[in-house]
Design a protein around this motif. Structure first.
Motif, PDB file in Angstrom:
ATOM      1  N   TRP A  51       0.815  -1.223   0.000  1.00 16.84           N
ATOM      2  CA  TRP A  51       0.000   0.000   0.000  1.00 16.84           C
ATOM      3  C   TRP A  51       0.849   1.273   0.000  1.00 16.84           C
ATOM      4  O   TRP A  51       0.397   2.320  -0.429  1.00 16.84           O
ATOM      5  CB  TRP A  51      -0.924  -0.007   1.229  1.00 16.84           C
ATOM      6  N   GLN A  52       2.073   1.180   0.498  1.00 15.84           N
ATOM      7  CA  GLN A  52       3.028   2.290   0.501  1.00 15.84           C
ATOM      8  C   GLN A  52       2.507   3.528   1.249  1.00 15.84           C
ATOM      9  O   GLN A  52       2.311   4.610   0.665  1.00 15.84           O
ATOM     10  CB  GLN A  52       3.409   2.668  -0.930  1.00 15.84           C
ATOM     11  N   PRO A  53       2.286   3.430   2.534  1.00 17.97           N
ATOM     12  CA  PRO A  53       1.878   4.610   3.300  1.00 17.97           C
ATOM     13  C   PRO A  53       3.006   5.629   3.383  1.00 17.97           C
ATOM     14  O   PRO A  53       4.193   5.289   3.359  1.00 17.97           O
ATOM     15  CB  PRO A  53       1.568   4.030   4.686  1.00 17.97           C
ATOM     16  N   ASP A  54       2.621   6.888   3.490  1.00 12.84           N
ATOM     17  CA  ASP A  54       3.585   7.967   3.711  1.00 12.84           C
ATOM     18  C   ASP A  54       3.861   8.164   5.202  1.00 12.84           C
ATOM     19  O   ASP A  54       4.916   8.676   5.584  1.00 12.84           O
ATOM     20  CB  ASP A  54       3.040   9.280   3.125  1.00 12.84           C
ATOM     21  N   LEU A  55       2.883   7.774   6.029  1.00 17.15           N
ATOM     22  CA  LEU A  55       2.973   7.968   7.470  1.00 17.15           C
ATOM     23  C   LEU A  55       2.371   6.758   8.167  1.00 17.15           C
ATOM     24  O   LEU A  55       1.317   6.269   7.765  1.00 17.15           O
ATOM     25  CB  LEU A  55       2.203   9.237   7.868  1.00 17.15           C
ATOM     26  N   VAL A  56       3.038   6.297   9.223  1.00 19.60           N
ATOM     27  CA  VAL A  56       2.494   5.259  10.092  1.00 19.60           C
ATOM     28  C   VAL A  56       2.318   5.862  11.479  1.00 19.60           C
ATOM     29  O   VAL A  56       3.278   6.405  12.053  1.00 19.60           O
ATOM     30  CB  VAL A  56       3.406   4.022  10.162  1.00 19.60           C
ATOM     31  N   VAL A  57       1.099   5.786  12.007  1.00 17.23           N
ATOM     32  CA  VAL A  57       0.804   6.250  13.365  1.00 17.23           C
ATOM     33  C   VAL A  57       0.527   5.013  14.200  1.00 17.23           C
ATOM     34  O   VAL A  57      -0.350   4.217  13.860  1.00 17.23           O
ATOM     35  CB  VAL A  57      -0.410   7.195  13.389  1.00 17.23           C
ATOM     36  N   TRP A  58       1.279   4.842  15.293  1.00 15.28           N
ATOM     37  CA  TRP A  58       1.176   3.585  16.037  1.00 15.28           C
ATOM     38  C   TRP A  58       0.876   3.812  17.497  1.00 15.28           C
ATOM     39  O   TRP A  58       1.382   4.717  18.136  1.00 15.28           O
ATOM     40  CB  TRP A  58       2.433   2.741  15.851  1.00 15.28           C
ATOM     41  N   ASP A  59       0.008   2.952  17.989  1.00 20.20           N
ATOM     42  CA  ASP A  59      -0.244   2.831  19.415  1.00 20.20           C
ATOM     43  C   ASP A  59       1.067   2.460  20.089  1.00 20.20           C
ATOM     44  O   ASP A  59       1.865   1.702  19.535  1.00 20.20           O
ATOM     45  CB  ASP A  59      -1.314   1.752  19.614  1.00 20.20           C
ATOM     46  N   PRO A  60       1.356   2.987  21.301  1.00 24.67           N
ATOM     47  CA  PRO A  60       2.712   2.871  21.850  1.00 24.67           C
ATOM     48  C   PRO A  60       3.155   1.480  22.281  1.00 24.67           C
ATOM     49  O   PRO A  60       4.295   1.318  22.697  1.00 24.67           O
ATOM     50  CB  PRO A  60       2.686   3.825  23.049  1.00 24.67           C
ATOM     51  N   LEU A  61       2.297   0.482  22.167  1.00 23.06           N
ATOM     52  CA  LEU A  61       2.735  -0.896  22.374  1.00 23.06           C
ATOM     53  C   LEU A  61       2.848  -1.660  21.057  1.00 23.06           C
ATOM     54  O   LEU A  61       3.238  -2.824  21.043  1.00 23.06           O
ATOM     55  CB  LEU A  61       1.774  -1.637  23.311  1.00 23.06           C
ATOM     56  N   THR A  62       2.525  -1.000  19.946  1.00 20.41           N
ATOM     57  CA  THR A  62       2.495  -1.670  18.650  1.00 20.41           C
ATOM     58  C   THR A  62       3.812  -1.426  17.926  1.00 20.41           C
ATOM     59  O   THR A  62       3.898  -0.621  16.987  1.00 20.41           O
ATOM     60  CB  THR A  62       1.294  -1.204  17.805  1.00 20.41           C
ATOM     61  N   TYR A  63       4.849  -2.125  18.364  1.00 22.97           N
ATOM     62  CA  TYR A  63       6.178  -1.927  17.783  1.00 22.97           C
ATOM     63  C   TYR A  63       6.276  -2.453  16.356  1.00 22.97           C
ATOM     64  O   TYR A  63       7.233  -2.116  15.642  1.00 22.97           O
ATOM     65  CB  TYR A  63       7.229  -2.581  18.678  1.00 22.97           C
ATOM     66  N   ALA A  64       5.311  -3.231  15.929  1.00 22.45           N
ATOM     67  CA  ALA A  64       5.259  -3.610  14.514  1.00 22.45           C
ATOM     68  C   ALA A  64       5.049  -2.377  13.639  1.00 22.45           C
ATOM     69  O   ALA A  64       5.431  -2.378  12.461  1.00 22.45           O
ATOM     70  CB  ALA A  64       4.135  -4.623  14.285  1.00 22.45           C
ATOM     71  N   GLY A  65       4.459  -1.305  14.195  1.00 22.22           N
ATOM     72  CA  GLY A  65       4.208  -0.091  13.422  1.00 22.22           C
ATOM     73  C   GLY A  65       5.463   0.582  12.918  1.00 22.22           C
ATOM     74  O   GLY A  65       5.623   0.805  11.706  1.00 22.22           O
TER      75      GLY A  65
END
Length: 421
Positions: A119-133
């Protein structure tokens, strides 16, 4: 631009991210929200497009089989004093924390990275336990942002551990989180940096008087209450005739740990001695555990806190961030009755120090303690005054829509080359 939100399959974490996702979508950006397949229906009900990344159908069974862990010292992240930490204890705490995060993240890594590459996102916003982000962000060179849903004790504790490590010979040092993320990043062609634990930027909804100062790059954002699909019940259209006390024990203990850590029936019986209306806002499973109720108690199932709390004089809750932050927004004094897990003692103590609440540990407090503390919150006007002051601090922070340009600027400045693969 394309914005990918990533979260562990916990409602309270998703609900904190939802207003930011709405703001990005309203600004014209494409938005996807990724989590485990068991959670995609919950995501879809927020109005966002969900993406299933892995399966985590065993996490509830694992947590309910280990209920006692909520009382362990190693799950308590609230003591941030730099004078007290012991290296072995901090390593053990970090090891257990990394293990818990791995339980959430391991099922997500491969699918999340694969989706990001397609999908090629420009930005990833992650919940602070979601280190996969942040690892998915690195794989495609996207900018990445950590969005807090608790006080930032995780990064502060990590900073304390790194300081302790620096005082020891290299062979005696230990960094479980970095070791885990180093191995995981390498699988996708990347290397570990501290930005995998802090984000390039952190969105912090807590005012300075309640937040943890970590020094990492951050920007303030206003907490906007979202509690899932909601209908305002007719009885809430009328002002209460007596002071209203809300008892809310959240969803996580019932849904993940197999039950609450306090006796709802005993607390409601003790609160019957107060000249107040008590509204027990509970899940259906919690309601089923109750017997006969005192005359001043109204039990409601899954009522939205953002509709209920503006009519309340006190909130009694289990320490969850959603209940805590909702009450901050509406200036409601809080009684936190909690286990020592995560940052819950830290936040409860912060309210107490600010004069806006009281704190009890569920393992040692009884129903009479809850009644006495609730009576104080009702009878002493200073609690309401300080809760109103904190409300003003919270509401002075920028709305999610005002933070959108900050995120757009970050993308323009911090996109990088994808990791090789």
């Amino acid at each position: 631009m394309r914005v990918l939100f990533a979260t562990v399959p916990e409602k309270s974490h998703l609900f904190c991210l939802t207003p930011v996702a709405w703001a990005m979508r309203a600004a014209g950006h494409e938005v996807r929200v990724a989590s485990c397949v068991e959670f995609v229906d919950v995501i879809a009900r927020t109005g966002m497009t969900a993406v299933a990344v892995g399966s985590n159908d065993g996490i509830s069974a694992a947590m309910s089989a280990n209920r006692e862990t909520q009382q362990w010292d190693t799950v308590n992240w609230s003591d941030l004093s730099p004078e007290r930490p012991d290296h072995r204890q901090e390593v053990d705490r970090a090891q257990l924390g990394a293990y818990g995060c791995a339980m959430y993240n391991e099922p997500m890594f491969d699918d999340l990275v694969a989706f990001a590459r397609s999908w090629q996102p420009d930005l990833v916003v992650w919940d602070p336990l979601t280190y996969a982000g942040p690892i998915a962000a690195g794989a495609v060179g996207a900018a990445q942002v950590r969005s807090l849903c608790f006080a930032d004790v995780w990064v502060k504790k990590r900073q304390l551990l790194r300081e302790l490590n620096a005082q020891l010979p290299e062979q005696e040092r230990a960094d479980p989180l970095a070791s885990w993320l180093t191995a995981r990043a390498a699988e996708y062609g990347g290397t570990f940096t501290e930005e995998l634990t802090t984000g390039q930027l952190t969105l912090d909804p807590l005012p300075a008087s309640l937040a943890v100062d970590t020094g990492v790059p951050s920007t303030p954002i206003r907490f906007v209450p979202y509690n899932g699909p909601a209908v305002v019940p007719d009885w809430l259209r009328h002002a209460p005739e007596r002071p209203r006390v809300c008892l809310s024990l959240g969803a996580s203990n019932t849904e993940r740990y197999g039950g609450d850590y306090v006796s709802k029936a005993d607390i409601l019986e003790a609160l019957s001695e107060l000249d107040a209306e008590v509204v027990a806002a509970l899940l259906p499973a919690q309601v089923a555990e109750l017997g006969s109720l005192p005359g001043n108690v109204r039990v409601v199932e899954s009522v939205p806190l953002h509709a209920l709390l503006p009519t309340c004089s006190v909130l009694i809750h289990h320490g969850g961030f959603g209940s805590y932050a909702n009450a901050l927004v509406y200036g409601v004094p809080q009684l936190t009755v909690t286990t020592p897990v995560a940052d819950q003692l830290y936040r409860g103590a912060g309210l107490r120090e600010q004069g806006a609440g009281l704190l009890l540990e569920s393992g040692s407090a009884g129903a009479d303690d809850v009644r006495r503390a609730t009576a104080r919150l009702l009878d002493e006007p200073a609690f309401a005054d300080h809760a109103a002051r904190l409300r003003d601090e919270v509401m002075a922070r920028p709305a999610p829509s005002d933070v959108v340009p900050v995120l757009e600027k970050l993308v323009a400045e911090r996109r990088t080359a994808p990791w090789p693969h």
